[in-house]
Enzyme design. Structure first.
Site, PDB file in Angstrom:
ATOM      1  N   ASP A 155       0.832  -1.202   0.000  1.00 20.43           N
ATOM      2  CA  ASP A 155       0.000   0.000   0.000  1.00 20.43           C
ATOM      3  C   ASP A 155       0.871   1.259   0.000  1.00 20.43           C
ATOM      4  O   ASP A 155       1.667   1.458   0.929  1.00 20.43           O
ATOM      5  CB  ASP A 155      -0.859  -0.027   1.283  1.00 20.43           C
ATOM      6  CG  ASP A 155      -2.244   0.518   1.049  1.00 20.43           C
ATOM      7  OD1 ASP A 155      -2.514   1.014  -0.050  1.00 20.43           O
ATOM      8  OD2 ASP A 155      -3.067   0.440   2.001  1.00 20.43           O
ATOM      9  N   ASP A 156       0.712   2.108  -1.013  1.00 14.55           N
ATOM     10  CA  ASP A 156       1.361   3.436  -1.022  1.00 14.55           C
ATOM     11  C   ASP A 156       2.889   3.384  -1.058  1.00 14.55           C
ATOM     12  O   ASP A 156       3.543   4.320  -0.584  1.00 14.55           O
ATOM     13  CB  ASP A 156       0.928   4.263   0.204  1.00 14.55           C
ATOM     14  CG  ASP A 156      -0.484   4.820   0.071  1.00 14.55           C
ATOM     15  OD1 ASP A 156      -1.226   4.352  -0.810  1.00 14.55           O
ATOM     16  OD2 ASP A 156      -0.848   5.721   0.845  1.00 14.55           O
TER      17      ASP A 156
ATOM     18  N   CYS B 280      -5.871   4.035  -4.176  1.00 15.65           N
ATOM     19  CA  CYS B 280      -5.886   2.588  -3.911  1.00 15.65           C
ATOM     20  C   CYS B 280      -6.966   1.819  -4.662  1.00 15.65           C
ATOM     21  O   CYS B 280      -6.660   0.900  -5.409  1.00 15.65           O
ATOM     22  CB  CYS B 280      -6.077   2.304  -2.427  1.00 15.65           C
ATOM     23  SG  CYS B 280      -4.810   3.016  -1.384  1.00 15.65           S
TER      24      CYS B 280
ATOM     25  N   HIS C 170      -9.291  -3.418  -2.805  1.00 14.22           N
ATOM     26  CA  HIS C 170      -9.646  -2.480  -1.745  1.00 14.22           C
ATOM     27  C   HIS C 170     -10.915  -3.018  -1.109  1.00 14.22           C
ATOM     28  O   HIS C 170     -11.899  -3.233  -1.794  1.00 14.22           O
ATOM     29  CB  HIS C 170      -9.869  -1.076  -2.309  1.00 14.22           C
ATOM     30  CG  HIS C 170      -9.891  -0.037  -1.248  1.00 14.22           C
ATOM     31  ND1 HIS C 170     -10.988   0.176  -0.444  1.00 14.22           N
ATOM     32  CD2 HIS C 170      -8.942   0.813  -0.809  1.00 14.22           C
ATOM     33  CE1 HIS C 170     -10.699   1.123   0.420  1.00 14.22           C
ATOM     34  NE2 HIS C 170      -9.462   1.530   0.225  1.00 14.22           N
TER      35      HIS C 170
ATOM     36  N   HIS D 196       0.558   2.438  -6.083  1.00 12.04           N
ATOM     37  CA  HIS D 196       0.835   3.719  -6.760  1.00 12.04           C
ATOM     38  C   HIS D 196       1.996   4.368  -6.040  1.00 12.04           C
ATOM     39  O   HIS D 196       2.495   3.831  -5.056  1.00 12.04           O
ATOM     40  CB  HIS D 196      -0.393   4.646  -6.765  1.00 12.04           C
ATOM     41  CG  HIS D 196      -1.110   4.697  -5.465  1.00 12.04           C
ATOM     42  ND1 HIS D 196      -0.543   5.250  -4.338  1.00 12.04           N
ATOM     43  CD2 HIS D 196      -2.311   4.218  -5.084  1.00 12.04           C
ATOM     44  CE1 HIS D 196      -1.389   5.112  -3.334  1.00 12.04           C
ATOM     45  NE2 HIS D 196      -2.467   4.481  -3.742  1.00 12.04           N
TER      46      HIS D 196
END
Ligand SMILES: *[C@@H]1O[C@H](CO)[C@@H](O)[C@H](O)[C@H]1NC(C)=O
Ligand SMILES: *[C@@H]1O[C@H](CO)[C@@H](O)[C@H](O)[C@H]1NC(C)=O
Ligand SMILES: *[C@@H]1O[C@H](CO)[C@@H](O)[C@H](O)[C@H]1NC(C)=O
Ligand SMILES: *[C@@H]1O[C@H](CO)[C@@H](O)[C@H](O)[C@H]1NC(C)=O
Ligand SMILES: *[C@@H]1O[C@H](CO)[C@@H](O)[C@H](O)[C@H]1NC(C)=O
Ligand SMILES: *[C@@H]1O[C@H](CO)[C@@H](O)[C@H](O)[C@H]1NC(C)=O
Ligand SMILES: *[C@@H]1O[C@H](CO)[C@@H](O)[C@H](O)[C@H]1NC(C)=O
Ligand SMILES: *[C@@H]1O[C@H](CO)[C@@H](O)[C@H](O)[C@H]1NC(C)=O
Ligand SMILES: *[C@@H]1O[C@H](CO)[C@@H](O)[C@H](O)[C@H]1NC(C)=O
Ligand SMILES: *[C@@H]1O[C@H](CO)[C@@H](O)[C@H](O)[C@H]1NC(C)=O
Ligand SMILES: *[C@@H]1O[C@H](CO)[C@@H](O)[C@H](O)[C@H]1NC(C)=O
Length: 634
Positions: free
Chosen positions: A42-43, A80, A134, A356
């Site tokens: 995530d991220d 996300c 998600h 991302h």
């Protein structure tokens, strides 16, 4: 430490190192169908060690050393849910009709076959652990079970404490800080989501391993196939597709506090460009609205929309992002180690992605929510046993490397290597070799191969996350989703991307403009690779307001920023968008952005309005409107 060991191994240095991969077209996977381990972070931006970045990531670097590492991999939207839905269905946001968190493609767009579903329908046992889809409405409330998964998706029980006030403040009170190093023992349930996700994934791998050893029918796993369509009824156990999603380094940066000490503040560099790009249109600005609300940032009372976080916070914030990333790396290392111990490492394709990028103070920005390259470019590693690991010489593929046990010397050595690596990235190393004289070329190749030996095969060619679905199908030798027709809402099985397996199995010839290879029984020949990538981001208004301009609900979207990255340019148009028809109006251009990669790699100056670039802007605008189909390999 093993992760520096191979610097000392003398390797044969010759032109042949460039071609040896090219010759490799048969897979070591022929006998048994390969498993897939799909790791979603995530991220996570590409600041890992293997990308030449400052994050201490020995375990991912070790994986990278045996993988293809993609340096120009772009997500289709830097948020996300839309990004994950896009790469898990292989379709772009305009086709999934998801730009926010609130609709399920099977109801809102079409009954698209997903990547895990395709493997499931080909006899794989598929399982989801942690944040893969998600969770919530955007995956139907149950992570697309049972379509995508053989068993219900697992979510750590401590996910519910994501915004709990558990972070110690200086005044002794507890807050919901964004910077939140913690004592794990004192956390609710005495654990953290990523620790729980690791444990569940490890349990699944161990169970699959014993299922393989004892015959599937006797195992508990079998009983857990709840949709009745399992191929575990076969005497031999099926291959698996295991997806594991880790939460860190997503905010809040809540992680075991030991990792913080790996990054003394004096060693943390902040962005060299902490101010808004010149001539940046207001639509490009995201206000990082949610971030401002954490207990440790709220007192700053930053004015909306343009108030930025003071520079003296940049170091500590980066320190916490990096430390949370190293904690995550450790959990990746533990997972890979279990994969190896379970006997699967030799026959498992491993993909590791960030959903991302992330802005860490560059442009005065934080978070994602934009079309800047910092938000759209993400890590992508693909490990194919017998193909990408042929130069790996250590006895263990995935030795567990505890980042907390790193010595200072190891850390310094690694950092120096990363700096060297960085110099080689973002330029076409192969092309440069051709213009060097004999001796220089020899030195260059020696150096470069030493770096690749330690850091994996770096692939500079453009790939998009919508390509992952066809690529994995290609690598696993199951049917490859064909390219979708223009309106594909009624087509269940297709993708808006193409397999980049040829770049993995035959990488070295690709940079010479002669791409062929992939699965040996269905070779495709190309004269050129993808020449652009496409991303998009929605806005409710041309001037940002509050949190809703970072993440507008569908009903509020009036503008779409369509962005195209080519070798030389990054070009964006913010155009009128009708959220009922899901169509942009190319005659209604609110703003344009043009960044020139060679002159301005950090995107500090928008030159779209400059008269001297008028013709170029017209040309790029036409290419942007023609879209991704015009840019496919051919
Ligand atoms: C791929 O699958 C086909 C059958 O669908 C089989 O004939 C072929 O041998 C397989 N190729 C490889 C490389 O495994
Ligand atoms: C999410 O789905 C539930 C159940 O279908 C629905 O009641 C709710 O309104 C949805 N939430 C949003 C924000 O769309
Ligand atoms: C959607 O696809 C799934 C899997 O192929 C199928 O079982 C289901 O019936 C389809 N649903 C609709 C509404 O077509
Ligand atoms: C693994 O197997 C054990 C013993 O059969 C069982 O109790 C457990 O539920 C299984 N775990 C999973 C995730 O399937
Ligand atoms: C058993 O495995 C074969 C080959 O892997 C597959 O074609 C078949 O569908 C499987 N049987 C069941 C009942 O899933
Ligand atoms: C994996 O392959 C290597 C090299 O062929 C071999 O040495 C090792 O024993 C294999 N490991 C397993 C678990 O099969
Ligand atoms: C690809 O190119 C090779 C070498 O030029 C040729 O032998 C082969 O037939 C071509 N394959 C296809 C599918 O065109
Ligand atoms: C749309 O935007 C308005 C104004 O910002 C806001 O009050 C409203 O809640 C938004 N609607 C949705 C569904 O987000
Ligand atoms: C969007 O399109 C619909 C259907 O064509 C139309 O009724 C509506 O007025 C359009 N909305 C805007 C803001 O143009
Ligand atoms: C597109 O934008 C132009 C210019 O603003 C406008 O005249 C036209 O009506 C718009 N078209 C649609 C379908 O909304
Ligand atoms: C990519 O190449 C094709 C074929 O040469 C060309 O038509 C297209 O305009 C190029 N796209 C970009 C964005 O340069």
């Amino acid at each position: 430490m093993a992760w520096t060991c191979c610097r000392n191994i003398l390797i044969a240095v010759a032109w042949s190192i460039f071609t040896s991969l090219g010759i490799q077209t048969t897979f070591a996977l022929d006998q048994e169908r390969p498993n897939v381990l799909f790791i979603v972070i995530d991220d996570l931006r590409p600041s890992l060690g293997c990308y030449g970045g400052p994050i201490i990531s020995p375990n991912i670097d070790q994986l990278a050393a045996q993988s293809a590492v993609f340096t120009n991999a772009m997500v289709q939207q830097s948020l996300c849910a839309p990004s994950r839905t896009s790469f898990l269905t292989g379709r772009r946001p305009d086709t999934t009709k998801l730009y926010d968190f609130y609709s399920y493609w099977r109801e809102a767009a079409g009954n698209y076959t997903t990547l895990p579903q395709h493997f499931k329908e080909n006899g794989y046992f598929t399982a989801s652990v942690g944040k893969v889809f998600h969770p919530g409405n955007s995956s139907g409330g149950n992570d697309d079970y049972p379509y995508s998964w053989s068993v219900p998706a697992y979510h750590p029980s401590t996910d519910q404490f994501i915004y709990a006030k558990v972070c110690p403040n200086l005044d002794g009170k507890l807050g919901d800080n964004v910077m939140c190093p913690v004592d794990v023992d004192k956390m609710p349930e005495g654990t953290l989501p990523d620790l729980q996700a690791f444990e569940r994934a490890a349990e699944i791998l161990r169970n699959l391993s014993s299922a393989k050893a004892t015959g599937a029918e006797k195992t508990h796993l079998h009983e857990r196939f709840e949709d009745g369509k399992s191929s575990l009824t076969n005497a031999s156990s099926p291959p698996f597709f295991l997806a594991v999603g880790y939460r860190k380094p997503h905010v809040p940066w809540k992680y075991p506090k030991e990792y913080e000490s790996l990054y003394p503040l004096s060693s943390v560099e902040i962005a060299s460009n902490p101010t808004m790009p010149e001539e940046m249109p207001s639509a490009a600005w995201e206000v990082f609205g949610r971030l401002r609300k954490h207990s440790d940032l709220r007192p700053l009372k930053l004015p909306l929309p343009y108030g930025t976080i003071p520079l003296n916070y940049h170091g500590p914030m980066r320190q916490n992002y990096y430390a949370a990333s190293t904690f995550m790396d450790h959990q990746v290392g533990r997972l890979l180690n279990v994969l190896e111990e379970s006997g699967f490492a030799n026959n498992t394709i491993i993909v590791l992605v960030g959903d991302h990028g992330w802005q860490l103070g560059e442009h005065g920005e934080w978070c994602k929510f934009s079309n800047f390259e910092l938000a759209t470019r993400a890590p992508l590693l693909v490990h194919v046993p017998g193909v990408t690991d042929t130069r790996w010489m250590a006895a263990d593929k995935f030795e567990l490397l505890d980042p907390l046990l790193l010595t200072k010397k190891d850390a310094v050595e690694k950092k120096q290597m990363n700096i060297k690596l960085q110099r080689y990235l973002h330029k076409n190393a192969i092309r440069e070799v051709e213009i060097l004289d004999e001796q220089e070329r020899y030195e260059f190749i020696k150096d470069y191969s030493d770096l690749e030996q330690n850091n994996g095969i770096h692939v500079d060619d453009f790939v998009e996350f919508v390509d992952i679905f066809p690529t994995l199908s290609d690598l696993a030798n199951i049917s490859i989703p064909p390219i979708c027709p223009p309106k594909s809402f009624n087509v269940d099985f297709c993708a808006e991307g193409v397999s980049f397996a040829p770049l993995i199995t035959n990488k070295m010839t690709s940079t010479r403009g002669d791409i062929s290879g992939g699965n040996s029984n269905r070779v495709t020949n190309f004269t050129r690779w993808k020449n652009a990538t496409f991303s998009q981001y929605p806005r409710p208004s041309i001037v940002p307001t509050g949190e809703s301009s970072d993440v507008p609900h569908l009903a509020n979207i009036t503008i779409m920023g369509y962005s195209m990255r080519t070798r030389d340019y990054h070009y964006t148009e913010w155009i009128g968008f009708n959220h009922t028809t899901f169509e942009g109006n190319w005659s209604d251009v609110g703003a344009r952005e043009l960044y020139i990669n060679a002159l301005d790699p950090d995107q500090n100056q928008n030159v779209a309005g400059y008269i001297k670039y008028g013709t170029l802007v017209k040309d790029l605008s036409q290419r942007l409107q023609r879209g991704w189909r015009d840019c496919l390999p051919n």
